[in-house]
Design an enzyme around this catalytic site. Sequence first.
Site, mmCIF file in Angstrom:
data_model
loop_
_atom_site.group_PDB
_atom_site.id
_atom_site.type_symbol
_atom_site.label_atom_id
_atom_site.label_comp_id
_atom_site.label_asym_id
_atom_site.label_seq_id
_atom_site.Cartn_x
_atom_site.Cartn_y
_atom_site.Cartn_z
ATOM 1 N N ASP A 1 0.863 -1.174 0.000
ATOM 2 C CA ASP A 1 0.000 0.000 0.000
ATOM 3 C C ASP A 1 0.903 1.227 0.000
ATOM 4 O O ASP A 1 1.809 1.325 0.836
ATOM 5 C CB ASP A 1 -0.850 -0.028 1.275
ATOM 6 C CG ASP A 1 -2.287 0.365 1.020
ATOM 7 O OD1 ASP A 1 -2.496 1.487 0.536
ATOM 8 O OD2 ASP A 1 -3.172 -0.443 1.329
ATOM 9 N N ASP B 1 -3.028 4.589 -2.238
ATOM 10 C CA ASP B 1 -4.074 5.137 -1.379
ATOM 11 C C ASP B 1 -4.482 6.545 -1.834
ATOM 12 O O ASP B 1 -3.614 7.381 -2.095
ATOM 13 C CB ASP B 1 -3.522 5.215 0.047
ATOM 14 C CG ASP B 1 -4.576 5.523 1.079
ATOM 15 O OD1 ASP B 1 -5.520 4.724 1.220
ATOM 16 O OD2 ASP B 1 -4.462 6.559 1.753
ATOM 17 N N GLU C 1 -6.423 4.007 -5.998
ATOM 18 C CA GLU C 1 -7.728 4.092 -5.328
ATOM 19 C C GLU C 1 -8.366 5.427 -5.724
ATOM 20 O O GLU C 1 -7.866 6.481 -5.361
ATOM 21 C CB GLU C 1 -7.547 4.040 -3.805
ATOM 22 C CG GLU C 1 -8.864 3.991 -3.064
ATOM 23 C CD GLU C 1 -8.774 4.493 -1.612
ATOM 24 O OE1 GLU C 1 -7.916 5.329 -1.310
ATOM 25 O OE2 GLU C 1 -9.591 4.051 -0.798
ATOM 26 N N HIS D 1 -10.762 -3.263 2.991
ATOM 27 C CA HIS D 1 -10.712 -3.006 4.434
ATOM 28 C C HIS D 1 -11.560 -1.802 4.869
ATOM 29 O O HIS D 1 -11.637 -1.513 6.056
ATOM 30 C CB HIS D 1 -9.257 -2.767 4.834
ATOM 31 C CG HIS D 1 -8.713 -1.535 4.193
ATOM 32 N ND1 HIS D 1 -8.500 -1.445 2.823
ATOM 33 C CD2 HIS D 1 -8.383 -0.322 4.683
ATOM 34 C CE1 HIS D 1 -8.070 -0.245 2.524
ATOM 35 N NE2 HIS D 1 -7.986 0.472 3.632
ATOM 36 N N ASP D 2 -12.129 -1.067 3.910
ATOM 37 C CA ASP D 2 -12.975 0.087 4.248
ATOM 38 C C ASP D 2 -14.453 -0.222 4.095
ATOM 39 O O ASP D 2 -15.292 0.660 4.276
ATOM 40 C CB ASP D 2 -12.670 1.268 3.305
ATOM 41 C CG ASP D 2 -11.282 1.850 3.514
ATOM 42 O OD1 ASP D 2 -10.757 1.754 4.630
ATOM 43 O OD2 ASP D 2 -10.739 2.413 2.548
HETATM 44 O O1 TEU Z 1 -9.506 5.563 1.968
HETATM 45 C C1 TEU Z 1 -9.947 6.686 1.289
HETATM 46 C C2 TEU Z 1 -11.370 7.081 1.395
HETATM 47 O O2 TEU Z 1 -11.686 8.225 1.153
HETATM 48 C C3 TEU Z 1 -12.476 6.170 1.729
HETATM 49 O O3 TEU Z 1 -12.409 4.925 1.227
HETATM 50 C C4 TEU Z 1 -12.815 6.191 3.184
HETATM 51 O O4 TEU Z 1 -12.004 5.346 3.925
HETATM 52 C C5 TEU Z 1 -14.240 5.770 3.409
HETATM 53 O O5 TEU Z 1 -15.036 6.481 2.572
HETATM 54 C C6 TEU Z 1 -14.631 6.062 4.826
HETATM 55 O O6 TEU Z 1 -15.906 5.560 5.076
HETATM 56 C C7 TEU Z 1 -8.151 5.329 2.120
HETATM 57 C C8 TEU Z 1 -7.896 4.040 2.883
HETATM 58 O O7 TEU Z 1 -8.387 2.972 2.149
HETATM 59 C C9 TEU Z 1 -8.508 4.157 4.242
HETATM 60 O O8 TEU Z 1 -8.397 2.983 4.990
HETATM 61 C C10 TEU Z 1 -7.810 5.286 4.952
HETATM 62 O O9 TEU Z 1 -8.430 5.504 6.188
HETATM 63 C C11 TEU Z 1 -7.810 6.562 4.133
HETATM 64 O O10 TEU Z 1 -7.486 6.370 2.779
HETATM 65 C C12 TEU Z 1 -6.797 7.508 4.683
HETATM 66 O O11 TEU Z 1 -5.512 7.044 4.412
#
Ligand code: TEU
Length: 584
Positions: A101, A207, A266, A341-342
């Site tokens: 990541d 990310d 992403e 994971h989100d």
């Molecule tokens: O996520 C980015 C993001 O904007 C979303 O997926 C967010 O986590 C979600 O809408 C919240 O409900 C990335 C990562 O995947 C996430 O785990 C991190 O927390 C975030 O960036 C910050 O690094």
Amino acid sequence: MTPQQPNWWKTGTAFQIWPASYKDSNSDGIGDIPGIVGTLDYLKDLGVDIIWLSPMYDSPQKDYGYDISNYQDVWPSFGTLKDMDDLIEQCHKRGMRIILDLVVNHTSDQHAWFQESKQDKTNPKAEWYMWKDPKIINGERHPPNNWKSIFGGSAWEWVEERQQYYLHLFVKEQPDLNWELEVVRQAIYKEAIEFWLDKGVDGFRVDTCNLYSKDTNFPDAAISLQEEPYQPAFKHFENGPRMHEFLQEQRNVCLNKYGDILIVGECPGSSEETILSYLEANEFSCVFDFNTVDLGTNRTLGGKKHHGYKHQLPDFKESLARTQRLIQQHNVWGTVFLENHDQARSVSRFATDNPEYREAAAKMLALCITSLTGTLFLYQGQEIGTYNHSADWSIEDLRDIDSINAFNDVKDKYNDDPIWNKKAMRGLATVGRDNARLPVQWSAEANAGFTDANTKPWIRCHDDYKNVNIAEQLQRADSPLKFYQRMLKFRHEYRDLMILGDFELHDLYEQKAFTFVKKPKGTAEEGASKQELLVVCSFSDEEEPVDMPSRLKSRESELLVSTLGEESAGKYLRPWEGRIYLIK
Ligand code: TEU
Ligand code: CA
């Protein structure tokens, strides 16, 4: 002349590991890298070709590793740099690849860069983050604008030493880096990217890769949430003006030295045109389009977790069709995924977790996504049909900062009203991130076999691990796990149709079934004589007809796969059944 082989990252199946909850090897209640190494044969047998490892870097864990304090080290609870070398080597030894990541929109506030930057306005790293003077209104200090952080509250945090605010699009412990400065970009390339590519990793999942360039005028966002002081400001920081310039520089100066690597971005909240612009310029190999996983969240409109809006099946089909169209109509590549994971668990969100149909539904979703064109990404636990946690859990059971903030927002706004709190918990049980972060259910033993019986895992185990676990499913021929194994083999066997083929959606507005055809790439709609696949998925508790497109009716067809057994397949689809027919 041999025809050109597709890139390895197009045909490979990827599997995401979120290390804290994957496998604990030393009984401290936290998953770790040696734990992963011990399961590589399991993943290989499942049919995994590529591992995506979520952040294992050194971190204060405010956002569970997405707040990195040192790109060139490993969080001690996860292991050491040597453990990482071992993991990389062990993956490669088995013919698997591994990507990490890459989190470089922001660092942790504990990163040495930020520690230096925050000291005063003149230190060598003073401009490495996004610092702004306060806005003074009636003699009072306010943040420079009304932007809301993605995780709630103001996107700005005050620092006494500098008498300035810094920008944090996520939690306040995640200050945004200043990509406008070349020296910052160079440091990122060297420390975060090249360090790991030199160690032999095969690429990165990037990310929030569309947030690096902000509108540096930092205008106030339009008011869309009347009752709130801070406003969603995606328009001003998502896909900003210098994104292409930054990403092209990163490709040319840094990534291109490493040959055919996988760079998957992403890209939340991005239109088809925006996604296409990143892909056509080869800034990413492919991206995660959030179309499907954003269903029912109204993210950009300020939708809250407790709103619990339920999408309709046609929305789901259209969300998947978007990537299929993009790949087909332009010469670009895409991804297929329902979980990460989100996100909450796909069985619960997109199918059903009614105990009567849950397994059938998990297998149906498996059949559906393994039949789609693009690089397939699976998430730990998805292969056994793990479903969401109960809405009866309390906020103390959860660990995710985004979920805790969302709960506290509701709690504060409605003065701790028990019914509102319940609504908030119900929302988190539906879309909360911890659904994906519970310990992997390895077996029916104590703590789901994730850690030792006498150790308390860092987060509560799913209540149903005795029923839903890997050990049990490995021994049972009709389990979701065995079905995934079968489908992942199948995906390679029918590669030209399943992974690389063209997609034709049959009946968008049908509410109970999802029917599509996979054809060899670039064939005419009518009269093609080559083999095709007809994929039919039931999203219903009742029997449903198999709705074959008229143009295929005169062709000979053979039932290749049924999620509930080919032998017992009758005229109608059984509840939540999925089938693939070979059209000859
Ligand atoms: O996520 C980015 C993001 O904007 C979303 O997926 C967010 O986590 C979600 O809408 C919240 O409900 C990335 C990562 O995947 C996430 O785990 C991190 O927390 C975030 O960036 C910050 O690094
Ligand atoms: Ca451990």
